[in-house]
Design a protein around this motif. Structure first.
Motif, PDB file in Angstrom:
ATOM      1  N   ILE A  19       0.812  -1.216   0.000  1.00  0.00           N
ATOM      2  CA  ILE A  19       0.000   0.000   0.000  1.00  0.00           C
ATOM      3  C   ILE A  19       0.848   1.270   0.000  1.00  0.00           C
ATOM      4  N   PRO A  20       1.915   1.364   0.833  1.00  0.00           N
ATOM      5  CA  PRO A  20       2.725   2.587   0.812  1.00  0.00           C
ATOM      6  C   PRO A  20       3.298   2.924  -0.569  1.00  0.00           C
ATOM      7  N   THR A  21       3.703   1.903  -1.314  1.00  0.00           N
ATOM      8  CA  THR A  21       4.232   2.148  -2.657  1.00  0.00           C
ATOM      9  C   THR A  21       3.158   2.738  -3.564  1.00  0.00           C
ATOM     10  N   THR A  22       1.970   2.139  -3.529  1.00  0.00           N
ATOM     11  CA  THR A  22       0.856   2.640  -4.338  1.00  0.00           C
ATOM     12  C   THR A  22       0.481   4.062  -3.950  1.00  0.00           C
ATOM     13  N   LEU A  23       0.418   4.330  -2.651  1.00  0.00           N
ATOM     14  CA  LEU A  23       0.039   5.661  -2.185  1.00  0.00           C
ATOM     15  C   LEU A  23       1.108   6.697  -2.514  1.00  0.00           C
ATOM     16  N   SER A  24       2.378   6.300  -2.437  1.00  0.00           N
ATOM     17  CA  SER A  24       3.448   7.253  -2.753  1.00  0.00           C
ATOM     18  C   SER A  24       3.411   7.633  -4.230  1.00  0.00           C
ATOM     19  N   ILE A  25       3.170   6.658  -5.103  1.00  0.00           N
ATOM     20  CA  ILE A  25       3.060   6.946  -6.535  1.00  0.00           C
ATOM     21  C   ILE A  25       1.882   7.889  -6.786  1.00  0.00           C
ATOM     22  N   THR A  26       0.758   7.595  -6.129  1.00  0.00           N
ATOM     23  CA  THR A  26      -0.433   8.430  -6.301  1.00  0.00           C
ATOM     24  C   THR A  26      -0.200   9.842  -5.785  1.00  0.00           C
ATOM     25  N   ALA A  27       0.363   9.961  -4.580  1.00  0.00           N
ATOM     26  CA  ALA A  27       0.560  11.272  -3.965  1.00  0.00           C
ATOM     27  C   ALA A  27       1.538  12.128  -4.766  1.00  0.00           C
ATOM     28  N   VAL A  28       2.674  11.543  -5.154  1.00  0.00           N
ATOM     29  CA  VAL A  28       3.677  12.307  -5.907  1.00  0.00           C
ATOM     30  C   VAL A  28       3.118  12.751  -7.246  1.00  0.00           C
ATOM     31  N   SER A  29       2.454  11.850  -7.956  1.00  0.00           N
ATOM     32  CA  SER A  29       1.933  12.184  -9.277  1.00  0.00           C
ATOM     33  C   SER A  29       0.837  13.242  -9.196  1.00  0.00           C
ATOM     34  N   VAL A  30      -0.011  13.158  -8.171  1.00  0.00           N
ATOM     35  CA  VAL A  30      -1.095  14.136  -8.036  1.00  0.00           C
ATOM     36  C   VAL A  30      -0.551  15.506  -7.656  1.00  0.00           C
ATOM     37  N   LEU A  31       0.354  15.553  -6.683  1.00  0.00           N
ATOM     38  CA  LEU A  31       0.897  16.840  -6.236  1.00  0.00           C
ATOM     39  C   LEU A  31       1.731  17.508  -7.333  1.00  0.00           C
ATOM     40  N   ALA A  32       2.643  16.726  -7.924  1.00  0.00           N
ATOM     41  CA  ALA A  32       3.459  17.281  -9.004  1.00  0.00           C
ATOM     42  C   ALA A  32       2.590  17.605 -10.210  1.00  0.00           C
ATOM     43  N   MET A 100      13.650   2.417 -10.000  1.00  0.00           N
ATOM     44  CA  MET A 100      12.552   2.127 -10.919  1.00  0.00           C
ATOM     45  C   MET A 100      11.309   2.959 -10.619  1.00  0.00           C
ATOM     46  N   ILE A 101      11.059   3.175  -9.337  1.00  0.00           N
ATOM     47  CA  ILE A 101       9.867   3.949  -8.980  1.00  0.00           C
ATOM     48  C   ILE A 101      10.000   5.401  -9.439  1.00  0.00           C
ATOM     49  N   GLY A 102      11.243   5.852  -9.628  1.00  0.00           N
ATOM     50  CA  GLY A 102      11.464   7.211 -10.108  1.00  0.00           C
ATOM     51  C   GLY A 102      10.880   7.427 -11.495  1.00  0.00           C
ATOM     52  N   PHE A 103      10.971   6.424 -12.354  1.00  0.00           N
ATOM     53  CA  PHE A 103      10.385   6.526 -13.689  1.00  0.00           C
ATOM     54  C   PHE A 103       8.867   6.637 -13.601  1.00  0.00           C
ATOM     55  N   ALA A 104       8.287   5.915 -12.642  1.00  0.00           N
ATOM     56  CA  ALA A 104       6.837   6.001 -12.443  1.00  0.00           C
ATOM     57  C   ALA A 104       6.448   7.390 -11.942  1.00  0.00           C
ATOM     58  N   TYR A 105       7.230   7.932 -11.002  1.00  0.00           N
ATOM     59  CA  TYR A 105       6.961   9.283 -10.509  1.00  0.00           C
ATOM     60  C   TYR A 105       6.946  10.295 -11.652  1.00  0.00           C
ATOM     61  N   ILE A 106       7.996  10.248 -12.467  1.00  0.00           N
ATOM     62  CA  ILE A 106       8.131  11.230 -13.552  1.00  0.00           C
ATOM     63  C   ILE A 106       7.014  11.067 -14.579  1.00  0.00           C
ATOM     64  N   PHE A 108       4.014   9.463 -14.419  1.00  0.00           N
ATOM     65  CA  PHE A 108       2.656   9.695 -13.946  1.00  0.00           C
ATOM     66  C   PHE A 108       2.416  11.160 -13.600  1.00  0.00           C
ATOM     67  N   SER A 109       3.473  11.861 -13.179  1.00  0.00           N
ATOM     68  CA  SER A 109       3.329  13.297 -12.903  1.00  0.00           C
ATOM     69  C   SER A 109       3.052  14.056 -14.196  1.00  0.00           C
ATOM     70  N   ILE A 110       3.765  13.682 -15.257  1.00  0.00           N
ATOM     71  CA  ILE A 110       3.538  14.315 -16.561  1.00  0.00           C
ATOM     72  C   ILE A 110       2.128  14.019 -17.055  1.00  0.00           C
ATOM     73  N   THR A 111       1.694  12.773 -16.878  1.00  0.00           N
ATOM     74  CA  THR A 111       0.336  12.400 -17.286  1.00  0.00           C
ATOM     75  C   THR A 111      -0.708  13.166 -16.483  1.00  0.00           C
ATOM     76  N   ALA A 112      -0.525  13.187 -15.162  1.00  0.00           N
ATOM     77  CA  ALA A 112      -1.483  13.881 -14.298  1.00  0.00           C
ATOM     78  C   ALA A 112      -1.525  15.370 -14.604  1.00  0.00           C
ATOM     79  N   GLY A 113      -0.370  15.952 -14.961  1.00  0.00           N
ATOM     80  CA  GLY A 113      -0.319  17.382 -15.241  1.00  0.00           C
ATOM     81  C   GLY A 113      -1.246  17.791 -16.365  1.00  0.00           C
ATOM     82  N   ALA A 114      -1.306  16.975 -17.419  1.00  0.00           N
ATOM     83  CA  ALA A 114      -2.169  17.304 -18.555  1.00  0.00           C
ATOM     84  C   ALA A 114      -3.637  17.286 -18.159  1.00  0.00           C
ATOM     85  N   TYR A 115      -4.023  16.284 -17.391  1.00  0.00           N
ATOM     86  CA  TYR A 115      -5.418  16.187 -16.973  1.00  0.00           C
ATOM     87  C   TYR A 115      -5.752  17.229 -15.903  1.00  0.00           C
ATOM     88  N   MET A 116      -4.802  17.480 -15.018  1.00  0.00           N
ATOM     89  CA  MET A 116      -5.022  18.484 -13.979  1.00  0.00           C
ATOM     90  C   MET A 116      -5.167  19.880 -14.576  1.00  0.00           C
TER      91      MET A 116
END
Length: 236
Positions: A19-32, A100-106, A108-116
């Motif tokens: 769960i922490p991994t999933t939440l960290s990916i979600t939180a970083v991508s949403v905030l960024a 590896m999680i760094g690639f997901a952060y970057i 998903f943040s780019i993806t979220a940015g367009a929708y946000m």
């Protein structure tokens, strides 16, 4: 094949560690993504020369291509750029140093940015233009009127869509398994591979995602209620 209820419970407890991994990916991508989206929305709304066109192209491209494609482009393309620059300038840093999680952060943040950006833009457009003109008439600068008048009201108007974006990124985080990040869904596959009880493992994962989604909805509803009370003057 028979359903094994006991393994659902066993898998459920084993999946909690992911769960922490999933939440960290979600939180970083949403905030960024929110920061990227807010900047992109402002560039487009104020029609900043050149940058507005770049921002529009970014939003169009990201919204027109799958989230998994973004992740794979970043995963395979970013190391080429980093290693190429490192070799050219003599840097010691190499792409292998990126977790590896760094690639997901970057990605998903780019993806979220367009929708946000669309969420933020819709929120800003929901604010009566007359309030901005009134703020400027009493001497406020554009930045001051945005910070004090527009953004608070825009955020309140955009809360439902923001909550949907958070939930969307929570569910989208399952794609991180494509770059070997062990989130809830990936952990379910690992757990199930020991005895081939995939149905039970994925059912346990679904229950966890459902619980997290309900929690996000409840928190969003509480924030909406508080913001609504504040706007009506019910909160000091």
């Amino acid at each position: 094949m028979q359903l094994d209820p006991s393994f659902i419970w066993t898998a459920f407890w084993q999946l909690l560690g992911a769960i922490p991994t999933t939440l960290s990916i979600t939180a970083v991508s949403v905030l960024a993504g929110f920061v990227i989206g807010a900047a992109t929305a402002m560039l487009r709304m104020y029609r900043v020369p050149v940058l507005a066109q770049i921002a529009s192209a970014y939003v169009t491209f990201i919204r027109g291509t799958p989230m998994l494609t973004h992740l794979l482009i970043i995963y395979f393309g970013l190391p080429m750029i980093i290693d190429g620059l490192a070799e050219h300038f003599g840097w010691s840093f190499r792409s292998v140093s990126i977790p590896m999680i760094g690639f997901a952060y970057i990605s998903f943040s780019i993806t979220a940015g367009a929708y946000m950006s669309e969420v933020v833009r819709a929120g800003i457009l929901a604010v009566d233009r007359g309030q901005v003109e009134a703020a400027q008439s009493v001497g406020m600068t554009t930045f001051q009127s945005l910070r004090r008048i527009v953004f608070p009201q825009a955020l309140a108007a955009a809360l439902p869509n923001l909550a949907n974006s958070v939930i969307g990124m929570l569910h989208g985080s399952t794609l991180a398994f494509a770059v070997s990040v062990v989130d809830i869904n990936a952990k379910a596959q690992i757990v199930a591979s020991t005895n081939w009880k995939f149905f039970e493992a994925y059912l346990a994962a679904a229950l966890i995602f459902w619980g997290l989604t309900v929690l996000i909805e409840r928190v969003a509803a509480l924030i909406e209620k508080r913001v609504g009370a504040y706007n009506r003057g019910g909160v000091v």
